[in-house]
Design a protein around this motif. Structure first.
Motif, PDB file in Angstrom:
ATOM      1  N   SER A   1       0.826  -1.207   0.000  1.00  0.00           N
ATOM      2  CA  SER A   1       0.000   0.000   0.000  1.00  0.00           C
ATOM      3  C   SER A   1       0.858   1.254   0.000  1.00  0.00           C
ATOM      4  CB  SER A   1      -0.931   0.008   1.218  1.00  0.00           C
ATOM      5  OG  SER A   1      -1.878  -1.020   1.133  1.00  0.00           O
ATOM      6  N   HIS A   2       1.992   1.171   0.703  1.00  0.00           N
ATOM      7  CA  HIS A   2       2.898   2.317   0.734  1.00  0.00           C
ATOM      8  C   HIS A   2       3.426   2.628  -0.661  1.00  0.00           C
ATOM      9  CE1 HIS A   2       6.105   5.038   1.918  1.00  0.00           C
ATOM     10  NE2 HIS A   2       6.928   4.296   1.209  1.00  0.00           N
ATOM     11  N   TRP A   3       3.865   1.600  -1.386  1.00  0.00           N
ATOM     12  CA  TRP A   3       4.414   1.827  -2.720  1.00  0.00           C
ATOM     13  C   TRP A   3       3.328   2.245  -3.703  1.00  0.00           C
ATOM     14  CZ3 TRP A   3       9.225   2.827  -2.965  1.00  0.00           C
ATOM     15  CH2 TRP A   3      10.125   2.227  -2.078  1.00  0.00           C
ATOM     16  N   ILE A   4       2.101   1.819  -3.471  1.00  0.00           N
ATOM     17  CA  ILE A   4       0.987   2.294  -4.288  1.00  0.00           C
ATOM     18  C   ILE A   4       0.781   3.788  -4.052  1.00  0.00           C
ATOM     19  CG2 ILE A   4      -1.529   2.189  -4.524  1.00  0.00           C
ATOM     20  CD1 ILE A   4      -1.258  -0.871  -4.071  1.00  0.00           C
ATOM     21  N   ASP A   5       0.889   4.210  -2.794  1.00  0.00           N
ATOM     22  CA  ASP A   5       0.768   5.636  -2.495  1.00  0.00           C
ATOM     23  C   ASP A   5       1.916   6.439  -3.119  1.00  0.00           C
ATOM     24  OD1 ASP A   5      -1.589   5.452  -1.144  1.00  0.00           O
ATOM     25  OD2 ASP A   5      -0.705   5.389   0.852  1.00  0.00           O
ATOM     26  N   VAL A   6       3.113   5.854  -3.117  1.00  0.00           N
ATOM     27  CA  VAL A   6       4.251   6.513  -3.761  1.00  0.00           C
ATOM     28  C   VAL A   6       3.965   6.681  -5.256  1.00  0.00           C
ATOM     29  CG1 VAL A   6       6.681   6.267  -4.410  1.00  0.00           C
ATOM     30  CG2 VAL A   6       5.961   5.746  -2.079  1.00  0.00           C
TER      31      VAL A   6
ATOM     32  N   PRO B   1      -3.737  16.864  -2.606  1.00  0.00           N
ATOM     33  CA  PRO B   1      -2.928  16.370  -1.491  1.00  0.00           C
ATOM     34  C   PRO B   1      -3.084  14.867  -1.359  1.00  0.00           C
ATOM     35  CG  PRO B   1      -4.919  17.421  -0.680  1.00  0.00           C
ATOM     36  CD  PRO B   1      -4.899  17.660  -2.164  1.00  0.00           C
ATOM     37  N   PHE B   2      -1.993  14.135  -1.447  1.00  0.00           N
ATOM     38  CA  PHE B   2      -2.051  12.688  -1.364  1.00  0.00           C
ATOM     39  C   PHE B   2      -1.773  12.218   0.056  1.00  0.00           C
ATOM     40  CE2 PHE B   2      -2.801  11.541  -5.628  1.00  0.00           C
ATOM     41  CZ  PHE B   2      -2.213  12.534  -6.395  1.00  0.00           C
ATOM     42  N   LEU B   3      -2.032  10.946   0.283  1.00  0.00           N
ATOM     43  CA  LEU B   3      -1.826  10.365   1.596  1.00  0.00           C
ATOM     44  C   LEU B   3      -0.351  10.192   1.924  1.00  0.00           C
ATOM     45  CD1 LEU B   3      -4.574   7.589   1.458  1.00  0.00           C
ATOM     46  CD2 LEU B   3      -4.719   9.844   2.519  1.00  0.00           C
ATOM     47  N   VAL B   4       0.507  10.261   0.896  1.00  0.00           N
ATOM     48  CA  VAL B   4       1.927  10.006   1.124  1.00  0.00           C
ATOM     49  C   VAL B   4       2.545  11.175   1.884  1.00  0.00           C
ATOM     50  CG1 VAL B   4       4.142   9.570   0.046  1.00  0.00           C
ATOM     51  CG2 VAL B   4       2.066   8.651  -0.953  1.00  0.00           C
TER      52      VAL B   4
ATOM     53  N   PRO C   1      10.140  16.027   0.189  1.00  0.00           N
ATOM     54  CA  PRO C   1       8.744  16.426   0.404  1.00  0.00           C
ATOM     55  C   PRO C   1       7.795  15.527  -0.367  1.00  0.00           C
ATOM     56  CG  PRO C   1       9.769  17.856  -1.198  1.00  0.00           C
ATOM     57  CD  PRO C   1      10.839  16.914  -0.734  1.00  0.00           C
ATOM     58  N   SER C   2       6.528  15.618  -0.050  1.00  0.00           N
ATOM     59  CA  SER C   2       5.516  14.933  -0.838  1.00  0.00           C
ATOM     60  C   SER C   2       5.625  15.397  -2.278  1.00  0.00           C
ATOM     61  CB  SER C   2       4.120  15.261  -0.299  1.00  0.00           C
ATOM     62  OG  SER C   2       3.145  14.957  -1.251  1.00  0.00           O
ATOM     63  N   LEU C   3       5.582  14.434  -3.218  1.00  0.00           N
ATOM     64  CA  LEU C   3       5.698  14.807  -4.616  1.00  0.00           C
ATOM     65  C   LEU C   3       4.470  15.571  -5.096  1.00  0.00           C
ATOM     66  CD1 LEU C   3       7.415  11.640  -6.066  1.00  0.00           C
ATOM     67  CD2 LEU C   3       8.411  13.721  -5.157  1.00  0.00           C
ATOM     68  N   ALA C   4       3.344  15.375  -4.434  1.00  0.00           N
ATOM     69  CA  ALA C   4       2.173  16.185  -4.769  1.00  0.00           C
ATOM     70  C   ALA C   4       2.470  17.656  -4.463  1.00  0.00           C
ATOM     71  CB  ALA C   4       0.963  15.712  -3.977  1.00  0.00           C
ATOM     72  N   THR C   5       3.184  17.894  -3.361  1.00  0.00           N
ATOM     73  CA  THR C   5       3.587  19.256  -3.019  1.00  0.00           C
ATOM     74  C   THR C   5       4.521  19.810  -4.084  1.00  0.00           C
ATOM     75  OG1 THR C   5       3.392  18.781  -0.660  1.00  0.00           O
ATOM     76  CG2 THR C   5       4.732  20.685  -1.292  1.00  0.00           C
TER      77      THR C   5
END
Length: 357
Positions: free
Chosen positions: A58-63, A74-77, A189-193
């Motif tokens: 699930s972590h790598w899916i979020d990545v 904003p993503f959960l990662v 940082p979060s890649l969404a950021t």
């Protein structure tokens, strides 16, 4: 099917689950695999002898959601700590690739960055070969601009803070910050950021590979499926080239199944075989003018059918059965159409009107 409808993967169908399970069971060393729709967030994962925990997968899916997202959300990662201690990384964009290899130990390793558009295994091997040079020899080469230009080496220097990644002016700045976070002391940082900060400059990312001290992960955005990502998580026994082959096979199988589903529903096309070379060339030209990811256009213009024209009895009687298996453009080892204007996986019993004997 409406000709304006875009073919989409129906994850409720069991075919796609079976493809992931087959990839898992046929690839020693794989810890987990998944097919992700990055727009909806829906995903399937292998259920065949997966040794990756559900939390880890699930972590790598979020990545992957953060890496390949097309929307500024904003993503959960929030925790990218699993990406730290990266030894090698590969980022492929639509016009170039970056192969990065760390030299020495974190938190301030040196870094070789290649900027060619070349296959994953080749790029990483060449970067590793450069990184293994004697330090004095390496320093001399790194300061020679002619050498860097000739061999596609973009940057060789120490990473401290934001580090040499800031010099990567030919790649999206968000990717520069990503490289700094992967290999240097800078926070990742979060890649969404990053995407919001740099106006979606990661949209062009096609594939990615990360190798840290524990596992290797490869992400691929298949051709024609811009909103889907295939993820393979492996132990340290698979080489980057092996993982690249495995993820390509999985992507081919997913796309082949989607094409079969689309043809089964019906498309607006004419399956009449091109009568002469002029007609054949006009079809090829029409294919060239399609958008790169227009799968439905490829199928309709190419006159595809998921069945042969004719049957085995006709062949035995001396007639020609028209199917991919006998076409000069059919690549049997990959079950692939090798005509440059029709780069799609096929089945041997399928047909298109550009068929040639």
């Amino acid at each position: 099917m409406n000709s304006s409808a875009k073919p989409t993967i129906d994850m409720t169908k069991p075919h796609y689950q079976r493809i992931l399970d087959a990839a898992q069971s046929q690839s020693p060393g794989l810890l987990g695999s998944a097919l992700l729709n990055i727009d909806s967030g829906d995903y399937l994962h292998s259920t065949a002898s997966s040794t990756a925990s559900s939390e880890e997968l699930s972590h790598w899916i979020d990545v992957a959601k953060a890496l390949f997202a097309s929307q500024c959300e904003p993503f959960l990662v929030t925790d990218f700590s699993s990406l730290k201690n990266t030894k090698q990384a590969y980022l492929e964009f639509d016009d170039q690739s970056l192969a990065c290899v760390a030299i020495g130990q974190s938190p301030s390793p040196s870094l070789v960055i290649l900027r060619d558009k070349a296959p994953l295994g080749m790029e990483l091997s060449r970067a590793k070969e450069l990184s293994d040079l004697h330090p004095q020899r390496f320093d001399a080469l790194a300061k020679n601009p002619h050498y860097l230009d000739r061999d596609g080496v973009h940057s060789v220097s120490d990473l401290t803070g934001s580090g040499s990644a800031e010099q990567l002016c030919r790649v999206p700045y968000a990717a520069q910050e990503l490289i700094s976070g992967l290999f240097g002391e800078a926070a990742l940082p979060s890649l969404a950021t990053l995407q919001m900060r740099h106006k979606l400059h990661l949209d062009r990312l096609l594939n990615a590979y990360i190798d840290n001290d524990r596992i290797k992960v490869i992400f691929q955005r298949p051709r024609y499926l811009a909103d889907h990502i295939i993820i393979l998580v492996s132990n340290d026994h698979n080489s980057p080239a092996e993982l690249a082959v495995n993820v390509r096979k999985c992507a081919d199988n997913v796309l082949r199944q989607l094409i079969d589903d689309t043809l089964e529903q019906g498309i607006n096309t004419d399956v009449s075989l091109a009568e002469d070379d002029q007609t054949w060339q006009s079809i090829v030209q029409e294919l060239r003018e399609l958008d790169r990811d227009d799968l439905l256009g490829v199928l309709e213009v190419g006159g595809f059918a998921n069945h042969s024209l004719g049957d085995e009895g006709e062949m035995e009687a001396g007639a020609v059965v028209l199917r991919c298996a006998e076409c000069i453009y059919y690549y049997p080892n990959r079950k692939w159409c090798d005509l440059p204007e029709l780069p799609v996986p096929v089945e041997p019993h399928w047909y298109c009107k550009l068929w040639k004997l």
